[in-house]
Design a protein around this motif. Structure first.
Motif, PDB file in Angstrom:
ATOM      1  N   VAL A  29       0.844  -1.193   0.000  1.00 16.52           N
ATOM      2  CA  VAL A  29       0.000   0.000   0.000  1.00 16.52           C
ATOM      3  C   VAL A  29       0.880   1.244   0.000  1.00 16.52           C
ATOM      4  O   VAL A  29       1.824   1.348   0.784  1.00 16.52           O
ATOM      5  N   GLU A  30       0.565   2.153  -0.888  1.00 14.15           N
ATOM      6  CA  GLU A  30       1.276   3.436  -0.969  1.00 14.15           C
ATOM      7  C   GLU A  30       0.261   4.567  -1.010  1.00 14.15           C
ATOM      8  O   GLU A  30      -0.845   4.392  -1.508  1.00 14.15           O
ATOM      9  N   VAL A  31       0.678   5.715  -0.505  1.00 15.32           N
ATOM     10  CA  VAL A  31      -0.117   6.936  -0.647  1.00 15.32           C
ATOM     11  C   VAL A  31       0.740   7.937  -1.406  1.00 15.32           C
ATOM     12  O   VAL A  31       1.865   8.231  -0.999  1.00 15.32           O
ATOM     13  N   ASP A  32       0.238   8.423  -2.519  1.00 15.88           N
ATOM     14  CA  ASP A  32       0.936   9.450  -3.293  1.00 15.88           C
ATOM     15  C   ASP A  32       0.655  10.785  -2.611  1.00 15.88           C
ATOM     16  O   ASP A  32      -0.406  11.383  -2.794  1.00 15.88           O
ATOM     17  N   ARG A  33       1.598  11.246  -1.805  1.00 14.31           N
ATOM     18  CA  ARG A  33       1.382  12.465  -1.039  1.00 14.31           C
ATOM     19  C   ARG A  33       1.399  13.722  -1.907  1.00 14.31           C
ATOM     20  O   ARG A  33       0.956  14.777  -1.473  1.00 14.31           O
TER      21      ARG A  33
ATOM     22  N   GLY B 288      -8.665  12.868   4.968  1.00 15.85           N
ATOM     23  CA  GLY B 288      -8.747  12.070   6.185  1.00 15.85           C
ATOM     24  C   GLY B 288      -9.715  10.907   6.111  1.00 15.85           C
ATOM     25  O   GLY B 288      -9.876  10.181   7.087  1.00 15.85           O
ATOM     26  N   PHE B 289     -10.380  10.700   4.959  1.00 15.68           N
ATOM     27  CA  PHE B 289     -11.316   9.583   4.837  1.00 15.68           C
ATOM     28  C   PHE B 289     -10.637   8.252   5.119  1.00 15.68           C
ATOM     29  O   PHE B 289     -11.218   7.370   5.746  1.00 15.68           O
ATOM     30  N   CYS B 290      -9.399   8.082   4.650  1.00 20.10           N
ATOM     31  CA  CYS B 290      -8.701   6.807   4.817  1.00 20.10           C
ATOM     32  C   CYS B 290      -8.458   6.498   6.296  1.00 20.10           C
ATOM     33  O   CYS B 290      -8.763   5.398   6.769  1.00 20.10           O
ATOM     34  N   ALA B 291      -7.940   7.470   7.016  1.00 17.92           N
ATOM     35  CA  ALA B 291      -7.663   7.261   8.446  1.00 17.92           C
ATOM     36  C   ALA B 291      -8.949   7.118   9.241  1.00 17.92           C
ATOM     37  O   ALA B 291      -8.985   6.393  10.240  1.00 17.92           O
ATOM     38  N   GLY B 292     -10.006   7.760   8.800  1.00 17.16           N
ATOM     39  CA  GLY B 292     -11.281   7.641   9.483  1.00 17.16           C
ATOM     40  C   GLY B 292     -11.939   6.290   9.267  1.00 17.16           C
ATOM     41  O   GLY B 292     -12.544   5.735  10.172  1.00 17.16           O
TER      42      GLY B 292
ATOM     43  N   LEU C 118      -9.450  -1.604   1.309  1.00 18.82           N
ATOM     44  CA  LEU C 118      -9.981  -1.347  -0.032  1.00 18.82           C
ATOM     45  C   LEU C 118     -11.034  -0.236   0.007  1.00 18.82           C
ATOM     46  O   LEU C 118     -11.030   0.662  -0.841  1.00 18.82           O
ATOM     47  N   ALA C 119     -11.900  -0.247   1.001  1.00 21.09           N
ATOM     48  CA  ALA C 119     -12.914   0.797   1.132  1.00 21.09           C
ATOM     49  C   ALA C 119     -12.262   2.161   1.343  1.00 21.09           C
ATOM     50  O   ALA C 119     -12.732   3.175   0.804  1.00 21.09           O
ATOM     51  N   ALA C 120     -11.178   2.207   2.107  1.00 20.96           N
ATOM     52  CA  ALA C 120     -10.470   3.471   2.321  1.00 20.96           C
ATOM     53  C   ALA C 120      -9.905   3.997   1.008  1.00 20.96           C
ATOM     54  O   ALA C 120     -10.013   5.193   0.707  1.00 20.96           O
ATOM     55  N   ALA C 121      -9.316   3.111   0.214  1.00 23.61           N
ATOM     56  CA  ALA C 121      -8.768   3.524  -1.083  1.00 23.61           C
ATOM     57  C   ALA C 121      -9.881   4.018  -1.999  1.00 23.61           C
ATOM     58  O   ALA C 121      -9.740   5.043  -2.671  1.00 23.61           O
ATOM     59  N   GLU C 122     -10.992   3.294  -2.003  1.00 29.23           N
ATOM     60  CA  GLU C 122     -12.112   3.688  -2.857  1.00 29.23           C
ATOM     61  C   GLU C 122     -12.754   4.999  -2.406  1.00 29.23           C
ATOM     62  O   GLU C 122     -13.305   5.732  -3.226  1.00 29.23           O
ATOM     63  N   SER C 123     -12.658   5.319  -1.121  1.00 30.25           N
ATOM     64  CA  SER C 123     -13.273   6.554  -0.619  1.00 30.25           C
ATOM     65  C   SER C 123     -12.392   7.781  -0.823  1.00 30.25           C
ATOM     66  O   SER C 123     -12.865   8.904  -0.662  1.00 30.25           O
ATOM     67  N   CYS C 124     -11.136   7.577  -1.188  1.00 27.46           N
ATOM     68  CA  CYS C 124     -10.236   8.713  -1.408  1.00 27.46           C
ATOM     69  C   CYS C 124     -10.743   9.526  -2.604  1.00 27.46           C
ATOM     70  O   CYS C 124     -10.843   8.990  -3.718  1.00 27.46           O
ATOM     71  N   PRO C 125     -11.040  10.805  -2.403  1.00 23.74           N
ATOM     72  CA  PRO C 125     -11.623  11.600  -3.492  1.00 23.74           C
ATOM     73  C   PRO C 125     -10.669  11.854  -4.665  1.00 23.74           C
ATOM     74  O   PRO C 125     -11.125  12.225  -5.744  1.00 23.74           O
ATOM     75  N   VAL C 126      -9.374  11.627  -4.471  1.00 23.30           N
ATOM     76  CA  VAL C 126      -8.411  11.873  -5.548  1.00 23.30           C
ATOM     77  C   VAL C 126      -7.616  10.622  -5.928  1.00 23.30           C
ATOM     78  O   VAL C 126      -6.629  10.713  -6.654  1.00 23.30           O
ATOM     79  N   GLU C 127      -8.047   9.453  -5.444  1.00 29.03           N
ATOM     80  CA  GLU C 127      -7.373   8.174  -5.718  1.00 29.03           C
ATOM     81  C   GLU C 127      -5.871   8.248  -5.438  1.00 29.03           C
ATOM     82  O   GLU C 127      -5.048   7.822  -6.240  1.00 29.03           O
ATOM     83  N   ALA C 128      -5.519   8.775  -4.270  1.00 25.02           N
ATOM     84  CA  ALA C 128      -4.110   8.881  -3.885  1.00 25.02           C
ATOM     85  C   ALA C 128      -3.565   7.574  -3.299  1.00 25.02           C
ATOM     86  O   ALA C 128      -2.363   7.444  -3.126  1.00 25.02           O
ATOM     87  N   ILE C 129      -4.443   6.624  -2.988  1.00 25.44           N
ATOM     88  CA  ILE C 129      -4.019   5.356  -2.385  1.00 25.44           C
ATOM     89  C   ILE C 129      -3.894   4.309  -3.476  1.00 25.44           C
ATOM     90  O   ILE C 129      -4.828   4.060  -4.241  1.00 25.44           O
ATOM     91  N   LEU C 130      -2.721   3.704  -3.541  1.00 27.80           N
ATOM     92  CA  LEU C 130      -2.428   2.675  -4.534  1.00 27.80           C
ATOM     93  C   LEU C 130      -2.229   1.360  -3.805  1.00 27.80           C
ATOM     94  O   LEU C 130      -1.458   1.296  -2.840  1.00 27.80           O
ATOM     95  N   ILE C 131      -2.893   0.316  -4.273  1.00 28.22           N
ATOM     96  CA  ILE C 131      -2.779  -1.010  -3.671  1.00 28.22           C
ATOM     97  C   ILE C 131      -2.358  -1.991  -4.756  1.00 28.22           C
ATOM     98  O   ILE C 131      -2.944  -2.021  -5.844  1.00 28.22           O
ATOM     99  N   GLN C 132      -1.328  -2.784  -4.433  1.00 28.19           N
ATOM    100  CA  GLN C 132      -0.855  -3.835  -5.332  1.00 28.19           C
ATOM    101  C   GLN C 132      -0.716  -5.128  -4.540  1.00 28.19           C
ATOM    102  O   GLN C 132      -0.495  -5.097  -3.325  1.00 28.19           O
TER     103      GLN C 132
END
Length: 75
Positions: free
Chosen positions: A7-11, A18-22, A50-64
């Motif tokens: 899991v990566e977050v493109d900062r 904060g959706f992911c941490a919430g 997966l739900a956290a990644a999908e809730s990110c409004p800018v798709e900054a979370i990458l999962i491989q």
């Protein structure tokens, strides 16, 4: 043993919503600048991550997939 995800977050893309941490506090944390970070580079595959990644409004979370590098999100 279940699947593991890298899991990566493109900062540079993260807007500090904060959706992911919430939604997955066991997997993500916010730093002092409210930028998201995964708590670990590899996490057990889970619906909450997966739900956290999908809730990110800018798709900054990458999962491989950790073993193969195949994309999980975004696909």
């Amino acid at each position: 043993m279940g699947d593991r995800w890298h899991v990566e977050v493109d900062r540079a893309v993260c807007i500090s919503s904060g959706f992911c941490a919430g939604s997955a506090p066991e997997a993500f944390r916010l730093d002092a600048a409210r930028q998201s970070h995964p708590r670990e580079d590899e996490l057990d595959a889970s619906e909450s991550v997966l739900a956290a990644a999908e809730s990110c409004p800018v798709e900054a979370i990458l999962i491989q997939m950790a073993e193969t590098g195949d994309p999980v999100f975004p696909d």
